[in-house]
Design an enzyme around this catalytic site. Structure first.
Site, PDB file in Angstrom:
ATOM      1  N   LYS A  64      40.590  -6.533 133.030  1.00 18.01           N
ATOM      2  CA  LYS A  64      40.327  -6.740 131.602  1.00 18.01           C
ATOM      3  C   LYS A  64      41.180  -7.894 131.069  1.00 18.01           C
ATOM      4  O   LYS A  64      40.704  -8.744 130.319  1.00 18.01           O
ATOM      5  CB  LYS A  64      40.594  -5.448 130.809  1.00 18.01           C
ATOM      6  N   GLN A  79      43.640   2.729 128.074  1.00 18.20           N
ATOM      7  CA  GLN A  79      43.018   3.000 129.368  1.00 18.20           C
ATOM      8  C   GLN A  79      43.070   4.494 129.686  1.00 18.20           C
ATOM      9  O   GLN A  79      44.113   5.128 129.547  1.00 18.20           O
ATOM     10  CB  GLN A  79      43.724   2.176 130.461  1.00 18.20           C
ATOM     11  N   ASP A 121      36.231   0.178 122.758  1.00 16.20           N
ATOM     12  CA  ASP A 121      35.637   1.006 123.813  1.00 16.20           C
ATOM     13  C   ASP A 121      34.437   1.807 123.295  1.00 16.20           C
ATOM     14  O   ASP A 121      33.635   2.309 124.081  1.00 16.20           O
ATOM     15  CB  ASP A 121      36.676   2.019 124.335  1.00 16.20           C
TER      16      ASP A 121
HETATM   17  N1  GUN Z   1      38.644   4.530 132.319  1.00 17.80           N
HETATM   18  C1  GUN Z   1      37.526   4.418 133.058  1.00 17.80           C
HETATM   19  N2  GUN Z   1      36.600   3.697 132.379  1.00 17.80           N
HETATM   20  C2  GUN Z   1      37.166   3.354 131.204  1.00 17.80           C
HETATM   21  C3  GUN Z   1      36.713   2.593 130.088  1.00 17.80           C
HETATM   22  O1  GUN Z   1      35.587   2.102 130.027  1.00 17.80           O
HETATM   23  N3  GUN Z   1      37.601   2.460 129.069  1.00 17.80           N
HETATM   24  C4  GUN Z   1      38.830   3.009 129.100  1.00 17.80           C
HETATM   25  N4  GUN Z   1      39.613   2.838 128.051  1.00 17.80           N
HETATM   26  N5  GUN Z   1      39.279   3.712 130.113  1.00 17.80           N
HETATM   27  C5  GUN Z   1      38.445   3.877 131.155  1.00 17.80           C
END
Ligand code: GUN
Length: 282
Positions: free
Chosen positions: A52, A96, A119
């Site tokens: 990211k 996350q 998200d």
């Molecule tokens: N953990 C696994 N997929 C995601 C996601 O799309 N966003 C976040 N914040 N955590 C995750």
């Protein structure tokens, strides 16, 4: 042989479009900033967070990294979110997941201001999607809509079966396909006659979390098959929820793993970050 839905190429195009947009915004004096919070050092999370950050750098989005120790308390995390909610120079906030077990994930998600919820996990974001109001949409399902549209696949009026009902993929996916005027069925682990239900689909979206579970017996001839899963098979090779070799014999379109849905998630996160600056600055 089926047509391959090339998520790598489509996500690259989206990232190019966003890069140009961010550069134009910079020229007008607007900087996009994403705050990324990771608690603990789960290796998979560290890879996702790293990807990211790299994507932000490529597009020109400023990313602020908060790497908190495993033993961080819930209150400490909530006060960091509160501080980021208030900061005018922070547009998007991403925590996350998964979080350590001592932290209530729902409480943390609900603490993020909905206009910074890139998200799309906040109950208000999900509710807005449900009733057709503007708001952030969960990145993986939003990416799948882009894969379909940019591959020229018609959605309206089609029979769509989503296998999986998670809050992050299955449920928002079903809502998005409904918004695109598909006829939507959501199937899950308790669905009876899953093969017959799946075989009705013109567009079959699979998010079950079981390697190579979906074989040709689940797939109508010529169907579009979207595979959200990512696993390692017995030879340590990446594979999806769909048995690709088998299903490719009967379907019309298919997403590969890797290079299908996966790269779209980050592209859509970047898109949400750009949208998080608000319409007046875009
Ligand atoms: N953990 C696994 N997929 C995601 C996601 O799309 N966003 C976040 N914040 N955590 C995750």
């Amino acid at each position: 042989m089926p047509q391959i839905i090339d998520g790598k190429a489509i996500s690259a195009r989206i990232k190019e479009e966003l890069k140009e947009k961010v550069s134009d915004m910079k020229a007008e004096g607007t900087q996009v900033t994403l705050a990324v919070i990771q608690v603990g050092n789960d290796p998979a999370s560290s890879v996702y967070v790293g990807n990211k950050k790299k994507a932000c750098e490529y597009i020109g989005i400023r990313s602020l990294a908060y790497e908190l120790p495993e033993e961080t308390g819930e209150d400490e995390l909530l006060s960091l979110i509160e501080e980021l909610n208030e900061r005018e120079d922070v547009n998007g906030i991403l925590v996350q997941l998964p979080l350590p077990v001592n932290i209530d994930e729902d409480k943390v998600i609900a603490a993020i201001r909905p206009d910074k919820d890139v998200d799309g996990f906040h109950p208000q974001s999900v509710g807005s999607l449900c009733i057709g109001q503007p708001g952030f949409v969960s990145c993986t399902p939003a990416g799948i809509i882009q894969l379909l549209k940019r591959s020229g696949i018609e959605i309206a009026g089609k029979e769509c079966v989503v296998i999986g009902r998670s809050n992050i993929v299955g449920k928002p996916m079903a809502l998005l396909m409904l918004r695109e005027n598909a006829t939507v069925t959501v199937a899950h682990s308790r669905t009876k006659n899953l093969k017959e239900v799946a075989k009705r689909a013109d567009i079959l979206i699979v998010a079950v979390g079981k390697p190579k579970m979906i074989t040709r017996e689940y797939v109508k001839e010529g169907a579009v098959v979207i595979d959200v899963g990512i696993h390692r098979d017995e030879h340590n090779k990446l594979c999806g929820d769909v048995d690709y070799e088998d299903v490719a014999e009967v379907c019309g379109w298919i997403t590969p793993v890797p290079g299908g849905v996966g790269p779209m998630t980050i592209a859509m996160l970047m898109n949400n970050c750009v949208e998080s600056v608000g319409p007046e600055a875009r």
